[in-house]
Design an enzyme around this catalytic site. Structure first.
Site, short mmCIF file in Angstrom:
data_model
loop_
_atom_site.label_atom_id
_atom_site.label_comp_id
_atom_site.label_asym_id
_atom_site.label_seq_id
_atom_site.Cartn_x
_atom_site.Cartn_y
_atom_site.Cartn_z
CG LEU A 171 -2.24 -0.67 1.03
CD1 LEU A 171 -2.99 -0.57 2.37
CD2 LEU A 171 -2.93 -0.01 0.08
CG ASP A 172 0.82 3.73 -3.27
OD1 ASP A 172 1.65 3.11 -3.49
OD2 ASP A 172 -0.04 4.53 -4.18
CB SER A 173 4.03 5.91 2.20
OG SER A 173 4.00 7.33 1.32
NE ARG A 213 0.37 5.81 -6.44
CZ ARG A 213 1.98 5.75 -6.77
NH1 ARG A 213 2.46 7.06 -7.29
NH2 ARG A 213 2.41 4.64 -6.81
#
Length: 279
Positions: free
Chosen positions: A68-70, A204
């Site tokens: 998971l992206d930060s 994204r």
């Protein structure tokens, strides 16, 4: 320290754990950071130490089933012990996200952490326009991953190389699956989408592409993963205050029922043996 019953000590119980469970990742840290924190908490509770430099001699084997992206939050499926061998199914399985995008601004990372690279008008975009264009991004589609990602070049993550000022090559478009895509809310410039997709999909990139398709630009303001495989955020994800050995034991036992494939029987047997030894 969490209460622990049975004849086995905490360290023995921890080292004997095998299976899958889910935790809640907060917005901010990377998935690796969260996993390291979980590991540290469990080792400290058990009174054990691990030299981070000795990766080949880990006293506790642990991994996660999909980064998971930060800037994102939500469910992160964790494998512990022999359960790490089952994480590949989580990487390729179905996932659900809720994301808030913002029209009018593009960033280099495609999310709110990046630098704004472009600003364009969005006044012409209606909810009907957005719903119409979503149909183009449903089903099997080709998607180009973002440069700032966990994908690797020469063994190093693209995002890390970029931060070091090293030139990176854009990865080619690849086939990804989108099972469902719908508008939850439209309050310009922000819009909220519900997404169900397969492995390798980047929310994204989707939001960035939508901005371009609608003669504007866009980036992700917020991203939450609500489901990963059979695990859901509301039902199965342990909050940080529950990252204890007892809670992990319970979670593995409950989640074993959710795990498909041939590994299910094996995990149930292993958990049963752990319980017998704890009596």
């Amino acid at each position: 320290m969490a209460a622990c019953s049975g004849s086995l000590g905490l360290s023995e119980r921890l080292q004997g754990l095998n299976g899958l469970f889910a935790i809640h990742k907060k917005k901010g840290p990377t998935s690796a950071d969260v996993l390291n924190l979980l590991k540290t908490k469990l080792l400290e509770e058990a009174g054990m130490k691990q030299d981070p430099k000795k990766r080949k001699k880990q006293v506790l084997k642990i991994g996660h089933g999909g980064t998971l992206d930060s800037a994102a939050s939500g469910i992160l499926v964790v494998g512990i012990g022999k359960g790490t061998k089952m994480l590949s199914g989580m990487l390729s399985g179905s996932k659900k996200y809720t994301t808030v995008g913002e029209f009018g601004k593009a960033t280099d990372t495609f999310d709110a952490l990046g630098m704004v690279t472009k600003e364009q008008s969005y006044d012409h975009i209606t909810k009907a326009d957005l719903e119409r264009i979503l149909k183009k991004y449903t089903g099997s589609i080709m998607q180009t991953p973002p440069l700032y990602s966990a994908l690797k070049q020469n063994g190093q993550r693209l995002s890390c190389l970029i931060k070091k000022g090293i030139a990176v090559e854009c990865k080619p478009a690849r086939s990804v699956m989108v099972y469902d895509l719908s508008v939850q809310d439209y309050s310009p410039p922000q819009f909220t989408l519900n997404i169900e997709c397969g492995g390798g999909f980047y929310v994204r990139s989707l939001v960035n592409d939508l901005g371009k398709e609608l003669s504007s630009c866009a980036h992700v303001k917020e991203l939450i993963r609500t489901k990963q495989g059979p695990f859901t955020l509301d039902e199965h994800a342990l909050q940080e205050d529950r990252w204890t050995i007892d809670e992990v034991v319970k979670a593995i036992k409950n989640c074993t029922q959710l795990v498909p494939c041939e590994g299910q029987k094996k995990l149930k047997t292993e958990i049963s043996e752990q319980e017998k030894e704890s009596d």
